[in-house]
Design a protein around this motif. Structure first.
Motif, PDB file in Angstrom:
ATOM      1  N   GLU A  50       0.838  -1.206   0.000  1.00  0.00           N
ATOM      2  CA  GLU A  50       0.000   0.000   0.000  1.00  0.00           C
ATOM      3  C   GLU A  50       0.872   1.255   0.000  1.00  0.00           C
ATOM      4  OE1 GLU A  50      -3.727   2.072   2.390  1.00  0.00           O
ATOM      5  OE2 GLU A  50      -2.449   0.656   3.455  1.00  0.00           O
ATOM      6  N   HIS A  51       1.912   1.260   0.830  1.00  0.00           N
ATOM      7  CA  HIS A  51       2.751   2.446   0.961  1.00  0.00           C
ATOM      8  C   HIS A  51       4.171   2.244   0.450  1.00  0.00           C
ATOM      9  CE1 HIS A  51      -0.367   4.567   3.124  1.00  0.00           C
ATOM     10  NE2 HIS A  51      -0.471   3.570   3.988  1.00  0.00           N
ATOM     11  N   GLY A  52       4.592   1.008   0.281  1.00  0.00           N
ATOM     12  CA  GLY A  52       5.925   0.747  -0.250  1.00  0.00           C
ATOM     13  C   GLY A  52       5.930   0.778  -1.770  1.00  0.00           C
ATOM     14  N   PRO A  99      -5.982  -3.425   4.185  1.00  0.00           N
ATOM     15  CA  PRO A  99      -6.277  -2.114   4.760  1.00  0.00           C
ATOM     16  C   PRO A  99      -7.716  -1.657   4.564  1.00  0.00           C
ATOM     17  CG  PRO A  99      -5.199  -1.843   2.649  1.00  0.00           C
ATOM     18  CD  PRO A  99      -5.219  -3.332   2.931  1.00  0.00           C
ATOM     19  N   ASN A 100      -8.085  -0.679   5.415  1.00  0.00           N
ATOM     20  CA  ASN A 100      -9.293   0.130   5.241  1.00  0.00           C
ATOM     21  C   ASN A 100     -10.565  -0.703   5.129  1.00  0.00           C
ATOM     22  OD1 ASN A 100     -10.545   2.638   5.097  1.00  0.00           O
ATOM     23  ND2 ASN A 100     -10.486   2.679   2.861  1.00  0.00           N
ATOM     24  N   ILE A 101     -10.734  -1.645   6.050  1.00  0.00           N
ATOM     25  CA  ILE A 101     -11.970  -2.431   6.094  1.00  0.00           C
ATOM     26  C   ILE A 101     -13.052  -1.594   6.757  1.00  0.00           C
ATOM     27  CG2 ILE A 101     -13.049  -4.527   6.985  1.00  0.00           C
ATOM     28  CD1 ILE A 101     -10.980  -4.976   4.745  1.00  0.00           C
ATOM     29  N   GLN A 102     -14.153  -1.394   6.037  1.00  0.00           N
ATOM     30  CA  GLN A 102     -15.192  -0.491   6.526  1.00  0.00           C
ATOM     31  C   GLN A 102     -16.541  -1.166   6.756  1.00  0.00           C
ATOM     32  OE1 GLN A 102     -15.329   3.515   4.843  1.00  0.00           O
ATOM     33  NE2 GLN A 102     -13.634   2.977   3.484  1.00  0.00           N
ATOM     34  N   SER A 103     -16.706  -2.407   6.298  1.00  0.00           N
ATOM     35  CA  SER A 103     -18.038  -3.007   6.350  1.00  0.00           C
ATOM     36  C   SER A 103     -17.948  -4.529   6.361  1.00  0.00           C
ATOM     37  CB  SER A 103     -18.846  -2.568   5.124  1.00  0.00           C
ATOM     38  OG  SER A 103     -18.254  -3.079   3.933  1.00  0.00           O
ATOM     39  N   ILE A 155      -8.696  -1.960  10.714  1.00  0.00           N
ATOM     40  CA  ILE A 155      -9.776  -1.038  11.031  1.00  0.00           C
ATOM     41  C   ILE A 155      -9.128   0.325  11.225  1.00  0.00           C
ATOM     42  CG2 ILE A 155     -11.589  -0.458  12.677  1.00  0.00           C
ATOM     43  CD1 ILE A 155     -12.192  -2.951  10.990  1.00  0.00           C
ATOM     44  N   GLU A 156      -9.514   1.294  10.374  1.00  0.00           N
ATOM     45  CA  GLU A 156      -8.741   2.535  10.303  1.00  0.00           C
ATOM     46  C   GLU A 156      -9.596   3.793  10.408  1.00  0.00           C
ATOM     47  OE1 GLU A 156      -5.136   2.131   7.718  1.00  0.00           O
ATOM     48  OE2 GLU A 156      -6.478   0.825   6.568  1.00  0.00           O
ATOM     49  N   TYR A 179      -6.447  -5.392  13.150  1.00  0.00           N
ATOM     50  CA  TYR A 179      -5.304  -4.496  13.319  1.00  0.00           C
ATOM     51  C   TYR A 179      -5.803  -3.057  13.309  1.00  0.00           C
ATOM     52  CZ  TYR A 179      -0.614  -2.558  12.686  1.00  0.00           C
ATOM     53  OH  TYR A 179       0.554  -1.863  12.844  1.00  0.00           O
ATOM     54  N   ILE A 180      -5.416  -2.307  14.334  1.00  0.00           N
ATOM     55  CA  ILE A 180      -5.861  -0.920  14.463  1.00  0.00           C
ATOM     56  C   ILE A 180      -4.919  -0.024  13.673  1.00  0.00           C
ATOM     57  CG2 ILE A 180      -6.471   0.915  16.075  1.00  0.00           C
ATOM     58  CD1 ILE A 180      -6.507  -1.350  18.277  1.00  0.00           C
TER      59      ILE A 180
END
Length: 260
Positions: A50-52, A99-103, A155-156, A179-180
């Motif tokens: 994601e960021h690398g 990442p970014n699990i919302q539902s 969860i972000e 993971y927070i």
């Protein structure tokens, strides 16, 4: 024995046995960096796509580097990308940090991509590194890969926290770690310069409490020994200490200061 040499103990079992596992995020796209970190005692490395600046080309070598040191190699894809998730798992990685699990729908999509039927809908080639290259014992290997696949959901933000109870209720049996995502959560509440503000601690404790009720592990970043202490005190089992670039920078900075 399958051609790929996975860790002698799955990360899930290691976490259950020891109560806590320590690793870091991998931004340096170099197998040597991964091997060094794992040789120094890390239980796992998370290859951060994601960021690398990582590509699929080097995933196998990153995985091999971790496995030479009996450590687990996880991958964070940029998002819920069915094709990419399948390919990194085919390359032999031991699991995912998505990442970014919302539902609930997001959680369902991850499990669908990560696991072979009947648990999921992952596509099958028996000739990949993850399946041992040779096309043998396909059914048994599918079951083994499903059983060993470590699934972490990040969860972000507010939407993820609001949906967490339903996610855990429906998929808690298939999730290893919630993971927070501290920085993205902090960004939403204007606390990016204080990851341990009162607001942040309240959110962290709430997530831990929800996951603990369902018997699901919790993970978080720790940038300092104090944050490690906080995490351990509150029952966090999966600690990611900084990332490899920050660890390298901090080590060199300490050396420079000591020599001045």
């Amino acid at each position: 024995m399958m051609a790929n040499q996975s860790p002698t103990q799955t990360l899930r079992d290691r976490m259950k046995e020891s109560g806590i596992v320590i690793g870091t995020w991998n931004l340096l796209d170099d197998p040597d960096a991964v091997e060094i970190m794992c040789n120094a005692g890390m239980d796992y490395i998370i290859h951060d796509m994601e960021h690398g600046t990582h590509s699929l080309h080097n995933i196998k070598n990153i995985v091999r580097a971790a496995h030479t040191q009996d450590a687990a190699a996880l991958v964070r894809p940029p998002g819920i990308d069915f094709g990419l998730i399948q390919r990194v798992l085919d390359a032999g990685c031991d699991g995912l940090m998505v990442p970014n699990i919302q539902s609930v729908a997001d959680a369902a999509a991850v499990i669908d991509a990560a696991l072979y039927p009947p648990e999921g809908n992952r596509g099958l080639s028996p000739y990949t590194r993850g399946m041992g290259y040779d096309g043998k014992n396909v059914g048994a290997r599918m079951q083994a890969r499903n059983s060993a696949c470590f699934i972490g959901l990040l969860i972000e933000g507010h939407s993820g926290i609001a949906s967490l109870s339903d996610i855990l209720d429906q998929y808690g049996d298939q999730i290893d770690v919630i993971y927070i995502g501290l920085y993205d959560l902090a960004k939403q509440i204007n606390s990016t310069d204080d990851l341990m503000s009162e607001q942040m601690q309240a959110h962290i404790k709430d997530i831990i409490q929800q996951a603990d009720k369902m018997g699901v592990g919790v993970g978080m970043l720790a940038n300092t020994p104090d944050m490690v202490g906080f995490a351990k005190q509150h029952g966090v089992q999966f600690i990611a200490f900084k990332n490899d670039t920050a660890i390298l920078h901090g080590a060199v900075e300490s050396i420079v200061k000591a020599c001045q």
